[in-house]
Design a protein around this motif. Structure first.
Motif, PDB file in Angstrom:
ATOM      1  N   CYS A 100       3.309 -10.737  -3.336  1.00  0.00           N
ATOM      2  CA  CYS A 100       2.059 -10.108  -3.103  1.00  0.00           C
ATOM      3  C   CYS A 100       0.982 -10.792  -2.241  1.00  0.00           C
ATOM      4  O   CYS A 100      -0.032 -11.173  -2.359  1.00  0.00           O
ATOM      5  CB  CYS A 100       1.182  -9.661  -4.316  1.00  0.00           C
ATOM      6  N   CYS A 101       1.745 -11.135  -0.967  1.00  0.00           N
ATOM      7  CA  CYS A 101       1.158 -12.278  -0.228  1.00  0.00           C
ATOM      8  C   CYS A 101      -0.091 -11.597   0.847  1.00  0.00           C
ATOM      9  O   CYS A 101      -0.490 -12.704   1.443  1.00  0.00           O
ATOM     10  CB  CYS A 101       2.205 -12.691   1.029  1.00  0.00           C
ATOM     11  N   GLY A 102      -0.203 -10.399   0.996  1.00  0.00           N
ATOM     12  CA  GLY A 102      -1.411 -10.199   2.075  1.00  0.00           C
ATOM     13  C   GLY A 102      -1.332 -10.796   3.248  1.00  0.00           C
ATOM     14  O   GLY A 102      -0.208 -10.508   3.800  1.00  0.00           O
ATOM     15  N   VAL A 122       6.347 -11.812   0.394  1.00  0.00           N
ATOM     16  CA  VAL A 122       6.639 -10.186   0.151  1.00  0.00           C
ATOM     17  C   VAL A 122       5.282  -9.668   0.037  1.00  0.00           C
ATOM     18  O   VAL A 122       4.288  -9.981  -0.747  1.00  0.00           O
ATOM     19  CB  VAL A 122       7.438 -10.227  -0.914  1.00  0.00           C
ATOM     20  N   ASP A 123       5.211  -8.446   0.582  1.00  0.00           N
ATOM     21  CA  ASP A 123       4.261  -7.484   0.368  1.00  0.00           C
ATOM     22  C   ASP A 123       4.507  -6.010   0.462  1.00  0.00           C
ATOM     23  O   ASP A 123       5.467  -5.844   1.186  1.00  0.00           O
ATOM     24  CB  ASP A 123       2.944  -7.700   1.271  1.00  0.00           C
ATOM     25  N   ILE A 124       4.093  -5.239  -0.251  1.00  0.00           N
ATOM     26  CA  ILE A 124       4.399  -3.740  -0.298  1.00  0.00           C
ATOM     27  C   ILE A 124       4.059  -2.993   0.938  1.00  0.00           C
ATOM     28  O   ILE A 124       4.381  -1.960   1.211  1.00  0.00           O
ATOM     29  CB  ILE A 124       4.088  -3.419  -1.504  1.00  0.00           C
ATOM     30  N   ASP A 125       2.744  -3.664   1.586  1.00  0.00           N
ATOM     31  CA  ASP A 125       1.725  -3.055   2.487  1.00  0.00           C
ATOM     32  C   ASP A 125       2.445  -3.315   3.881  1.00  0.00           C
ATOM     33  O   ASP A 125       2.163  -4.688   4.207  1.00  0.00           O
ATOM     34  CB  ASP A 125       0.367  -3.142   2.374  1.00  0.00           C
ATOM     35  N   PRO A 126       3.046  -2.492   4.940  1.00  0.00           N
ATOM     36  CA  PRO A 126       3.241  -2.967   6.181  1.00  0.00           C
ATOM     37  C   PRO A 126       2.472  -3.606   6.990  1.00  0.00           C
ATOM     38  O   PRO A 126       2.796  -4.498   7.702  1.00  0.00           O
ATOM     39  CB  PRO A 126       3.924  -1.719   6.651  1.00  0.00           C
ATOM     40  N   GLY A 143       8.100  -4.897   0.811  1.00  0.00           N
ATOM     41  CA  GLY A 143       8.766  -4.142  -0.304  1.00  0.00           C
ATOM     42  C   GLY A 143       7.950  -4.503  -1.731  1.00  0.00           C
ATOM     43  O   GLY A 143       7.130  -5.090  -1.716  1.00  0.00           O
ATOM     44  N   ASP A 144       8.473  -3.828  -2.732  1.00  0.00           N
ATOM     45  CA  ASP A 144       7.878  -3.981  -4.346  1.00  0.00           C
ATOM     46  C   ASP A 144       8.451  -5.055  -4.846  1.00  0.00           C
ATOM     47  O   ASP A 144       9.397  -5.487  -5.324  1.00  0.00           O
ATOM     48  CB  ASP A 144       8.467  -2.778  -4.919  1.00  0.00           C
ATOM     49  N   LEU A 145       7.315  -6.089  -5.111  1.00  0.00           N
ATOM     50  CA  LEU A 145       7.603  -7.509  -5.743  1.00  0.00           C
ATOM     51  C   LEU A 145       8.999  -7.837  -5.488  1.00  0.00           C
ATOM     52  O   LEU A 145       8.910  -8.301  -4.065  1.00  0.00           O
ATOM     53  CB  LEU A 145       7.418  -6.976  -7.398  1.00  0.00           C
ATOM     54  N   TYR A 146       9.895  -8.032  -6.406  1.00  0.00           N
ATOM     55  CA  TYR A 146      11.067  -8.952  -6.280  1.00  0.00           C
ATOM     56  C   TYR A 146      12.167  -8.187  -5.312  1.00  0.00           C
ATOM     57  O   TYR A 146      13.059  -8.840  -4.858  1.00  0.00           O
ATOM     58  CB  TYR A 146      11.660  -9.291  -7.465  1.00  0.00           C
ATOM     59  N   VAL A 164      -2.042 -11.168  -7.267  1.00  0.00           N
ATOM     60  CA  VAL A 164      -1.771  -9.723  -7.353  1.00  0.00           C
ATOM     61  C   VAL A 164      -3.016  -8.891  -7.494  1.00  0.00           C
ATOM     62  O   VAL A 164      -4.004  -9.533  -7.690  1.00  0.00           O
ATOM     63  CB  VAL A 164      -0.917  -9.384  -8.704  1.00  0.00           C
ATOM     64  N   PRO A 165      -3.013  -7.637  -7.282  1.00  0.00           N
ATOM     65  CA  PRO A 165      -4.301  -6.700  -7.712  1.00  0.00           C
ATOM     66  C   PRO A 165      -4.711  -6.740  -9.052  1.00  0.00           C
ATOM     67  O   PRO A 165      -3.629  -6.857  -9.887  1.00  0.00           O
ATOM     68  CB  PRO A 165      -3.837  -5.469  -7.177  1.00  0.00           C
ATOM     69  N   TYR A 166      -5.755  -7.050  -9.240  1.00  0.00           N
ATOM     70  CA  TYR A 166      -6.044  -7.431 -10.764  1.00  0.00           C
ATOM     71  C   TYR A 166      -7.506  -6.598 -11.267  1.00  0.00           C
ATOM     72  O   TYR A 166      -7.913  -7.004 -12.100  1.00  0.00           O
ATOM     73  CB  TYR A 166      -6.178  -8.819 -11.338  1.00  0.00           C
ATOM     74  N   LEU A 185      -6.654   0.083  -1.436  1.00  0.00           N
ATOM     75  CA  LEU A 185      -6.806   0.099  -2.937  1.00  0.00           C
ATOM     76  C   LEU A 185      -5.426  -0.738  -3.617  1.00  0.00           C
ATOM     77  O   LEU A 185      -5.465  -1.047  -4.528  1.00  0.00           O
ATOM     78  CB  LEU A 185      -6.455   1.695  -3.352  1.00  0.00           C
ATOM     79  N   VAL A 186      -4.278  -0.477  -2.843  1.00  0.00           N
ATOM     80  CA  VAL A 186      -3.050  -1.205  -3.150  1.00  0.00           C
ATOM     81  C   VAL A 186      -3.108  -2.674  -3.373  1.00  0.00           C
ATOM     82  O   VAL A 186      -2.581  -3.265  -4.260  1.00  0.00           O
ATOM     83  CB  VAL A 186      -1.982  -0.812  -2.223  1.00  0.00           C
ATOM     84  N   ALA A 187      -4.208  -3.316  -2.603  1.00  0.00           N
ATOM     85  CA  ALA A 187      -4.711  -4.922  -2.701  1.00  0.00           C
ATOM     86  C   ALA A 187      -5.501  -5.059  -4.068  1.00  0.00           C
ATOM     87  O   ALA A 187      -5.493  -6.072  -4.310  1.00  0.00           O
ATOM     88  CB  ALA A 187      -5.172  -5.045  -1.530  1.00  0.00           C
ATOM     89  N   ARG A 199       1.787  -8.014 -15.307  1.00  0.00           N
ATOM     90  CA  ARG A 199       2.835  -7.933 -16.272  1.00  0.00           C
ATOM     91  C   ARG A 199       4.284  -7.725 -15.763  1.00  0.00           C
ATOM     92  O   ARG A 199       5.196  -8.264 -16.267  1.00  0.00           O
ATOM     93  CB  ARG A 199       2.409  -6.718 -17.173  1.00  0.00           C
ATOM     94  N   ARG A 200       4.266  -6.935 -14.610  1.00  0.00           N
ATOM     95  CA  ARG A 200       5.603  -6.706 -14.019  1.00  0.00           C
ATOM     96  C   ARG A 200       6.160  -8.034 -13.343  1.00  0.00           C
ATOM     97  O   ARG A 200       7.181  -8.433 -13.139  1.00  0.00           O
ATOM     98  CB  ARG A 200       5.641  -5.417 -12.835  1.00  0.00           C
ATOM     99  N   VAL A 201       5.077  -8.728 -12.578  1.00  0.00           N
ATOM    100  CA  VAL A 201       5.644  -9.909 -12.098  1.00  0.00           C
ATOM    101  C   VAL A 201       6.117 -11.024 -13.057  1.00  0.00           C
ATOM    102  O   VAL A 201       6.989 -11.864 -13.066  1.00  0.00           O
ATOM    103  CB  VAL A 201       4.342 -10.766 -11.198  1.00  0.00           C
TER     104      VAL A 201
HETATM  105  C1  LIG Z   1      -5.268  -9.031  -4.045  1.00  0.00           C
HETATM  106  S1  LIG Z   1      -4.542  -9.127  -2.559  1.00  0.00           S
HETATM  107  C2  LIG Z   1      -3.733 -10.759  -2.199  1.00  0.00           C
HETATM  108  C3  LIG Z   1      -3.314 -11.022  -0.987  1.00  0.00           C
HETATM  109  C4  LIG Z   1      -3.050 -12.596  -0.706  1.00  0.00           C
HETATM  110  N1  LIG Z   1      -1.952 -12.948  -2.005  1.00  0.00           N
HETATM  111  C5  LIG Z   1      -4.149 -13.289  -1.008  1.00  0.00           C
HETATM  112  O1  LIG Z   1      -4.581 -13.817  -2.080  1.00  0.00           O
HETATM  113  O2  LIG Z   1      -5.082 -13.290  -0.045  1.00  0.00           O
HETATM  114  C6  LIG Z   1      -2.720  -8.041  -3.256  1.00  0.00           C
HETATM  115  C7  LIG Z   1      -1.893  -8.073  -2.583  1.00  0.00           C
HETATM  116  O3  LIG Z   1      -0.611  -7.425  -3.159  1.00  0.00           O
HETATM  117  C8  LIG Z   1       0.033  -6.367  -2.457  1.00  0.00           C
HETATM  118  N2  LIG Z   1       0.740  -5.749  -3.314  1.00  0.00           N
HETATM  119  C9  LIG Z   1       0.245  -4.809  -4.449  1.00  0.00           C
HETATM  120  N3  LIG Z   1       1.329  -4.066  -5.221  1.00  0.00           N
HETATM  121  C10 LIG Z   1       2.340  -4.471  -4.636  1.00  0.00           C
HETATM  122  C11 LIG Z   1       3.630  -4.549  -5.149  1.00  0.00           C
HETATM  123  N4  LIG Z   1       4.209  -3.847  -6.043  1.00  0.00           N
HETATM  124  N5  LIG Z   1       4.520  -5.486  -4.438  1.00  0.00           N
HETATM  125  C12 LIG Z   1       4.325  -6.076  -3.482  1.00  0.00           C
HETATM  126  N6  LIG Z   1       2.843  -6.277  -2.979  1.00  0.00           N
HETATM  127  C13 LIG Z   1       2.026  -5.591  -3.646  1.00  0.00           C
HETATM  128  C14 LIG Z   1      -0.999  -5.669  -1.728  1.00  0.00           C
HETATM  129  O4  LIG Z   1      -0.678  -4.992  -0.587  1.00  0.00           O
HETATM  130  C15 LIG Z   1      -2.019  -6.814  -1.359  1.00  0.00           C
HETATM  131  O5  LIG Z   1      -1.784  -7.244  -0.132  1.00  0.00           O
END
Ligand SMILES: C[S@@+](CC[C@H](N)C(=O)[O-])C[C@H]1O[C@@H](n2cnc3c(N)ncnc32)[C@H](O)[C@@H]1O
Length: 270
Positions: A100-102, A122-126, A143-146, A164-166, A185-187, A199-201
């Protein structure tokens, strides 16, 4: 009355738009703009509510300048606490994953500080992936997580770091307008209660961590006990660390160093 100097006019515009640190922001914008036309555009964007870092195109993080594109999550200073905790556990040549690297701030900071580290992100958002590729000196997968990680990393990751988004779905509307309008929103949205992604991570971590490897996830103080329980459910020993200065909370989990994790119940976490 004296005419205001151009710099003071910019400060006044930013202050009127609600920027609390208007002087500091004006100085950064003036230093960044290549000509008066560009400065006008940048001030207009900031006064219109775009986060400062998205206007400048970078954020300061752990002493690094991290490229930040419009429309992605802006790295927060509080996340430097997670990096500091990871650095206490990391060793030269570690395999490190920033999940979830942003923009890739965590991965970039760990790569800069850990001797010969092999960093994957890894991040899900292109949009985040394309930005992180400019910051992380290692592969960044979409892609999605792992899912997109190469199989050869299974059982070999020494440091798995994830911001992760929390934010609980039901509290998204309480976030500052700047975040709601300009970060995806996904972030932000961690599902009902905020812990769905965490929980998934945690559930997937034992399959990727090396024996004795660590999972570190940022959370809120309020969510920390439930987050630690999720780590325990996946078989990780866990502890919660906090920084009052940075308002930061991180759950740290450790995979047992031997196959019989039960016999290590008393072993040190760090
Ligand atoms: C809170 S942001 C944190 C970004 C970065 N790690 C930082 O600290 O600046 C969460 C990131 O998780 C990504 N994300 C959300 N769901 C995800 C998933 N299922 N798989 C991979 N990345 C995901 C989002 O696109 C967003 O970039």
């Amino acid at each position: 009355m004296d005419k205001l100097a151009p710099d003071s006019l910019i400060v006044a515009r930013l202050r009127a738009a609600g920027c609390v640190f208007a002087e500091d922001e004006a100085a950064l914008l003036i230093a960044a703009a290549r000509d008066p036309g560009e400065l006008e555009v940048m001030v207009g964007r900031r006064a219109g509510g775009l986060p400062l870092e998205q206007v400048l195109g970078w954020a300061e993080f752990c002493g690094l300048r991290i490229a930040v594109d419009p429309g992605i999550f802006v790295p927060r200073r509080r996340t430097e606490f997670l990096v500091r905790q990871a650095l206490r556990l990391a060793r030269p040549r570690d395999i490190i994953v920033d999940l979830c690297c942003g923009a890739g701030a965590i991965g970039a900071a760990l790569a800069a500080a850990v001797d010969r580290a092999e960093v994957h992100a890894v991040d899900i958002d292109p949009a985040a992936v394309s930005c992180a590729r400019r910051n992380v000196p290692g592969p960044v997968y979409q892609g999605d997580l792992y899912d997109p990680l190469p199989g050869r990393l299974r059982g070999r990751v020494r440091i798995l770091a994830a911001n992760v988004p929390y934010v609980p779905s039901e509290e998204i509307e309480l976030l500052p307008a700047e975040a709601r309008a300009h970060e995806p929103l996904v972030a932000l949205d961690g599902g009902p209660g905020g812990l769905d992604v965490l929980r998934r991570v945690a559930a997937g971590a034992p399959g990727w961590l090396a024996p004795g490897g660590h999972l570190l996830i940022e959370t809120s103080e309020r969510q920390a006990a439930q987050a630690a329980a999720a780590f325990a459910d996946s078989g990780l020993n866990s502890r919660v660390v906090s920084s009052a200065d940075l308002s930061a909370t991180v759950v740290i989990g450790r995979l047992a160093a031997s196959a019989s994790g039960a016999s290590e119940a008393g072993e040190e976490l760090a």
